[in-house]
Design a protein around this motif. Structure first.
Motif, PDB file in Angstrom:
ATOM      1  N   LEU A 143      58.032  45.202 -51.098  1.00 63.45           N
ATOM      2  CA  LEU A 143      58.555  44.277 -52.108  1.00 63.45           C
ATOM      3  C   LEU A 143      59.409  43.202 -51.456  1.00 63.45           C
ATOM      4  O   LEU A 143      59.170  42.014 -51.638  1.00 63.45           O
ATOM      5  CB  LEU A 143      59.342  45.071 -53.148  1.00 63.45           C
ATOM      6  N   VAL A 144      60.397  43.613 -50.666  1.00 66.76           N
ATOM      7  CA  VAL A 144      61.143  42.671 -49.824  1.00 66.76           C
ATOM      8  C   VAL A 144      61.160  43.132 -48.366  1.00 66.76           C
ATOM      9  O   VAL A 144      61.501  42.349 -47.479  1.00 66.76           O
ATOM     10  CB  VAL A 144      62.591  42.474 -50.336  1.00 66.76           C
ATOM     11  N   PRO A 202      55.270  30.010 -53.512  1.00 64.00           N
ATOM     12  CA  PRO A 202      53.944  29.961 -52.901  1.00 64.00           C
ATOM     13  C   PRO A 202      54.052  30.288 -51.412  1.00 64.00           C
ATOM     14  O   PRO A 202      55.081  30.029 -50.774  1.00 64.00           O
ATOM     15  CB  PRO A 202      53.521  28.506 -53.114  1.00 64.00           C
ATOM     16  N   TYR A 203      53.002  30.871 -50.872  1.00 62.10           N
ATOM     17  CA  TYR A 203      53.052  31.216 -49.445  1.00 62.10           C
ATOM     18  C   TYR A 203      51.662  31.187 -48.832  1.00 62.10           C
ATOM     19  O   TYR A 203      50.641  31.254 -49.514  1.00 62.10           O
ATOM     20  CB  TYR A 203      53.698  32.592 -49.219  1.00 62.10           C
ATOM     21  N   ALA A 256      51.640  40.707 -49.517  1.00 66.04           N
ATOM     22  CA  ALA A 256      52.852  40.079 -49.007  1.00 66.04           C
ATOM     23  C   ALA A 256      54.072  40.501 -49.813  1.00 66.04           C
ATOM     24  O   ALA A 256      53.986  40.800 -50.999  1.00 66.04           O
ATOM     25  CB  ALA A 256      52.718  38.564 -49.043  1.00 66.04           C
ATOM     26  N   THR A 257      55.208  40.491 -49.162  1.00 61.80           N
ATOM     27  CA  THR A 257      56.486  40.610 -49.841  1.00 61.80           C
ATOM     28  C   THR A 257      56.772  39.310 -50.576  1.00 61.80           C
ATOM     29  O   THR A 257      56.011  38.342 -50.497  1.00 61.80           O
ATOM     30  CB  THR A 257      57.615  40.865 -48.838  1.00 61.80           C
ATOM     31  N   LEU A 258      57.902  39.269 -51.271  1.00 59.13           N
ATOM     32  CA  LEU A 258      58.302  38.029 -51.944  1.00 59.13           C
ATOM     33  C   LEU A 258      58.458  36.879 -50.959  1.00 59.13           C
ATOM     34  O   LEU A 258      58.252  35.715 -51.313  1.00 59.13           O
ATOM     35  CB  LEU A 258      59.615  38.250 -52.695  1.00 59.13           C
ATOM     36  N   GLY A 259      58.825  37.187 -49.729  1.00 56.78           N
ATOM     37  CA  GLY A 259      59.026  36.137 -48.733  1.00 56.78           C
ATOM     38  C   GLY A 259      57.784  35.765 -47.959  1.00 56.78           C
ATOM     39  O   GLY A 259      57.862  34.965 -47.020  1.00 56.78           O
ATOM     40  N   ALA A 315      56.516  30.304 -46.436  1.00 56.40           N
ATOM     41  CA  ALA A 315      56.760  30.422 -47.874  1.00 56.40           C
ATOM     42  C   ALA A 315      57.817  29.417 -48.283  1.00 56.40           C
ATOM     43  O   ALA A 315      58.684  29.026 -47.490  1.00 56.40           O
ATOM     44  CB  ALA A 315      57.209  31.840 -48.232  1.00 56.40           C
ATOM     45  N   ALA A 316      57.749  28.996 -49.547  1.00 56.39           N
ATOM     46  CA  ALA A 316      58.766  28.118 -50.121  1.00 56.39           C
ATOM     47  C   ALA A 316      59.319  28.791 -51.370  1.00 56.39           C
ATOM     48  O   ALA A 316      58.559  29.189 -52.255  1.00 56.39           O
ATOM     49  CB  ALA A 316      58.179  26.758 -50.466  1.00 56.39           C
ATOM     50  N   ASP A 317      60.643  28.937 -51.427  1.00 60.00           N
ATOM     51  CA  ASP A 317      61.332  29.534 -52.576  1.00 60.00           C
ATOM     52  C   ASP A 317      61.903  28.379 -53.401  1.00 60.00           C
ATOM     53  O   ASP A 317      62.892  27.754 -53.020  1.00 60.00           O
ATOM     54  CB  ASP A 317      62.437  30.463 -52.067  1.00 60.00           C
TER      55      ASP A 317
END
Length: 256
Positions: free
Chosen positions: A39-40, A72-73, A30-33, A87-89
């Motif tokens: 990566l993104v 987390p995602y 997964a990307t950060l999101g 996902a939660a940032d």
């Protein structure tokens, strides 16, 4: 620091001797999101699944000056065609929610095309704002300089009134990292563009000039029957002093 680097090198070398059969037939992280991709930048390939639904859960940390973010995602894959993720940032002061959907329109040989969307609730609970990104992505085999690469081109649009431009562009490259040494189990990642994983990212804001990100990816390893683990290390926004950050991530996937 030198001791940490030595430990990392030993771990990577040890992984290179694991049997190839331990690795998934289709790598994917997964990307950060929380979207399957680089990566993104999302790829056109959904998170791996067969006729049975796959479920992945993961965590990424972002470390930068003045900010520590937890992301987390959860990803769900259907029929190797559809992907749904949440996902939660989370930072000390804010929580953003990211809901992604992706549909692979076609797969012809090594070329995939997909459309996707990321709906976002920014600063949940306190003056919540909403935004969305929609995109078209094409993923195919090509080369980066002289190295074989899984390459993605992304075109999209962001629905948010605060950005300088609403048109999104990005490219991503996944390249074998010292293929003979690590037996094709470690990938180098590069992506760049004028879009990040969120309209309000915890690091790596591409709003003004765009950004370039690099990383290393351990492809999924099966450590229990149908259960895989993978990991990423990322350096974000290398050429922007204010947005530069380090990120670490890991994913556990159940692929029946």
């Amino acid at each position: 620091m030198k001791n940490n680097r030595a430990i990392l090198l030993v771990v990577l070398l040890a992984l290179s001797f694991l049997p190839v059969s331990l690795f998934a037939s289709e790598a994917g992280n997964a990307t950060l999101g929380g979207v399957n991709g680089y990566l993104v930048i999302p790829s056109a390939e959904p998170v791996y699944s067969s006729k049975d639904t796959s479920v992945s859960t993961g965590y990424s940390a972002i470390i930068t000056s003045g900010t520590f973010a937890n992301i987390p995602y959860l990803q769900v894959g259907f029929s190797n065609t559809y992907e749904l993720g949440l996902a939660a940032d989370i930072t000390e002061n804010t929580t953003d929610l990211l809901l992604n959907v992706k549909w692979r329109l076609s797969k012809n040989g090594n070329t995939s095309m997909a459309i996707g969307a990321v709906a976002q609730a920014i600063n949940v609970g306190e003056n919540t704002q909403f935004a969305a990104q929609v995109y078209f992505a094409s993923t195919f085999n090509s080369s980066f300089i002289d190295w074989p690469s899984k390459t993605t081109i992304l075109l999209g649009y962001t629905f948010d009134d605060n950005l300088n431009t609403d048109i999104n562009f990005g490219m991503g490259f996944e390249i074998p990292f010292f293929k003979d040494t690590f037996n094709d189990k470690l990938k180098a990642l590069i992506d760049f563009g004028n879009v990040s994983y969120s309209v309000s990212p915890s690091a790596g804001n591409a709003e003004n000039r765009g950004m370039i990100n690099v990383g290393l990816r351990l492809v999924p390893i099966e450590f229990l029957k149908s259960v895989y683990i993978s990991a990423d290390i990322r350096a974000l926004d290398l050429f922007d002093d204010s947005g530069r950050a380090l990120s670490l991530g890991a994913t556990i996937s159940f692929r029946p």
